[in-house]
Design a protein around this motif. Structure first.
Motif, PDB file in Angstrom:
ATOM      1  N   CYS A  25       0.837  -1.205   0.000  1.00 21.90           N
ATOM      2  CA  CYS A  25       0.000   0.000   0.000  1.00 21.90           C
ATOM      3  C   CYS A  25       0.871   1.255   0.000  1.00 21.90           C
ATOM      4  N   HIS A  26       0.631   2.093  -0.995  1.00 21.94           N
ATOM      5  CA  HIS A  26       1.411   3.324  -1.174  1.00 21.94           C
ATOM      6  C   HIS A  26       0.694   4.552  -0.643  1.00 21.94           C
ATOM      7  N   CYS A  27      -0.416   4.393   0.075  1.00 20.16           N
ATOM      8  CA  CYS A  27      -1.149   5.563   0.572  1.00 20.16           C
ATOM      9  C   CYS A  27      -0.279   6.336   1.569  1.00 20.16           C
ATOM     10  N   SER A  28      -0.602   7.613   1.740  1.00 18.74           N
ATOM     11  CA  SER A  28       0.257   8.467   2.564  1.00 18.74           C
ATOM     12  C   SER A  28       0.258   8.010   4.022  1.00 18.74           C
ATOM     13  N   GLN A  29      -0.863   7.465   4.501  1.00 19.07           N
ATOM     14  CA  GLN A  29      -0.902   7.018   5.895  1.00 19.07           C
ATOM     15  C   GLN A  29       0.012   5.817   6.117  1.00 19.07           C
ATOM     16  N   ILE A 108      -1.168  -1.179  -4.291  1.00 15.35           N
ATOM     17  CA  ILE A 108      -2.437  -0.452  -4.201  1.00 15.35           C
ATOM     18  C   ILE A 108      -2.195   1.013  -3.826  1.00 15.35           C
ATOM     19  N   PHE A 109      -3.197   1.827  -4.103  1.00 10.40           N
ATOM     20  CA  PHE A 109      -3.113   3.284  -3.900  1.00 10.40           C
ATOM     21  C   PHE A 109      -1.865   3.866  -4.573  1.00 10.40           C
ATOM     22  N   VAL A 110      -1.626   3.385  -5.782  1.00 14.87           N
ATOM     23  CA  VAL A 110      -0.435   3.808  -6.518  1.00 14.87           C
ATOM     24  C   VAL A 110      -0.498   5.295  -6.875  1.00 14.87           C
ATOM     25  N   ASP A 111      -1.715   5.836  -7.002  1.00 10.47           N
ATOM     26  CA  ASP A 111      -1.833   7.277  -7.299  1.00 10.47           C
ATOM     27  C   ASP A 111      -1.280   8.138  -6.154  1.00 10.47           C
ATOM     28  N   SER A 112      -1.172   7.571  -4.958  1.00 15.38           N
ATOM     29  CA  SER A 112      -0.647   8.307  -3.804  1.00 15.38           C
ATOM     30  C   SER A 112       0.838   8.044  -3.558  1.00 15.38           C
ATOM     31  N   LYS A 113       1.453   7.319  -4.458  1.00 13.05           N
ATOM     32  CA  LYS A 113       2.845   6.882  -4.289  1.00 13.05           C
ATOM     33  C   LYS A 113       3.804   8.067  -4.114  1.00 13.05           C
ATOM     34  N   ALA A 114       4.863   7.839  -3.333  1.00 14.65           N
ATOM     35  CA  ALA A 114       5.926   8.839  -3.199  1.00 14.65           C
ATOM     36  C   ALA A 114       6.589   9.069  -4.557  1.00 14.65           C
ATOM     37  N   ASP A 115       6.837  10.344  -4.885  1.00 11.31           N
ATOM     38  CA  ASP A 115       7.375  10.624  -6.228  1.00 11.31           C
ATOM     39  C   ASP A 115       8.830  10.180  -6.379  1.00 11.31           C
ATOM     40  N   TRP A 116       9.473   9.864  -5.268  1.00 10.75           N
ATOM     41  CA  TRP A 116      10.870   9.434  -5.341  1.00 10.75           C
ATOM     42  C   TRP A 116      11.019   7.930  -5.509  1.00 10.75           C
ATOM     43  N   PHE A 117       9.878   7.225  -5.532  1.00 10.43           N
ATOM     44  CA  PHE A 117       9.935   5.771  -5.647  1.00 10.43           C
ATOM     45  C   PHE A 117       9.323   5.320  -6.968  1.00 10.43           C
ATOM     46  N   ALA A 118      10.022   4.461  -7.676  1.00  7.58           N
ATOM     47  CA  ALA A 118       9.510   3.917  -8.933  1.00  7.58           C
ATOM     48  C   ALA A 118       9.232   2.425  -8.765  1.00  7.58           C
ATOM     49  N   ILE A 119       8.049   1.992  -9.184  1.00  5.44           N
ATOM     50  CA  ILE A 119       7.690   0.569  -9.133  1.00  5.44           C
ATOM     51  C   ILE A 119       8.221  -0.076 -10.410  1.00  5.44           C
ATOM     52  N   ARG A 120       9.109  -1.027 -10.243  1.00  2.00           N
ATOM     53  CA  ARG A 120       9.740  -1.645 -11.415  1.00  2.00           C
ATOM     54  C   ARG A 120       9.648  -3.163 -11.362  1.00  2.00           C
ATOM     55  N   ASP A 126      -3.000  -1.060  -8.658  1.00  2.00           N
ATOM     56  CA  ASP A 126      -4.338  -0.478  -8.544  1.00  2.00           C
ATOM     57  C   ASP A 126      -4.161   0.994  -8.168  1.00  2.00           C
ATOM     58  N   PRO A 127      -4.670   1.921  -8.983  1.00  2.00           N
ATOM     59  CA  PRO A 127      -4.424   3.332  -8.719  1.00  2.00           C
ATOM     60  C   PRO A 127      -4.965   3.817  -7.381  1.00  2.00           C
ATOM     61  N   ASN A 128      -6.177   3.360  -7.004  1.00  2.00           N
ATOM     62  CA  ASN A 128      -6.870   3.957  -5.860  1.00  2.00           C
ATOM     63  C   ASN A 128      -7.281   3.005  -4.763  1.00  2.00           C
ATOM     64  N   GLY A 129      -7.090   1.761  -4.913  1.00  2.00           N
ATOM     65  CA  GLY A 129      -7.584   0.907  -3.838  1.00  2.00           C
ATOM     66  C   GLY A 129      -6.873  -0.408  -3.767  1.00  2.00           C
TER      67      GLY A 129
END
Ligand SMILES: [Zn+2]
Ligand SMILES: [Zn+2]
Length: 129
Positions: A25-29, A108-120, A126-129
């Motif tokens: 989970c990449h959400c900010s929390q 999940i929650f990839v739209d909230s991902k830290a901009d310094w991290f790339a998923i490779r 899943d963008p939002n959930g």
């Protein structure tokens, strides 16, 4: 039977159910709670989680209404994410001590991902959930 523990070892648990899949989970929390790019969780029925040591050290933080995150009050290791009204709980997989082997995983929650991290890694996203 899968076993796990916190960083200091005061809290230990067993899981009486298999872990079928995991989410990153990449959400900010989750990023804040884990101090990391993402948090990795796997779900089990609440009845499958048994604290074998240090249950009295497990503290709860309600990060959203109806959502509880638990952690060890001595070392701060995160242990669970769960909806209070749900029958299941998500175990912070980094606390697992048993070998698990590969299981299906999703970001999940990839739209909230830290901009310094790339998923490779090519896992589903899943963008939002
Ligand atoms: Zn601890
Ligand atoms: Zn999250």
């Amino acid at each position: 039977m899968l076993t796990g523990s916190c960083l200091c070892g005061a809290v230990a648990y067993t899981l009486g159910a298999p872990l079928a899949s995991a989410t990153h989970c990449h959400c900010s929390q989750c990023r804040k709670a884990h101090g990391a790019a993402f948090a990795t969780y796997a779900s089990v029925p609440k009845t499958a989680l048994r604290f074998t040591r240090g249950a009295e050290r497990v503290r709860t933080f309600n990060s959203s209404p109806g959502v509880a995150r638990t952690f060890c009050d001595q070392c701060g290791a995160t242990l669970q994410w769960m909806e209070v009204d749900s029958d299941s709980t998500c175990i912070a997989l980094g606390t697992l001590d048993s070998p698990l082997g590969p299981i299906p995983q999703t970001h999940i929650f990839v739209d909230s991902k830290a901009d310094w991290f790339a998923i490779r890694d090519g896992l589903p996203q899943d963008p939002n959930g």
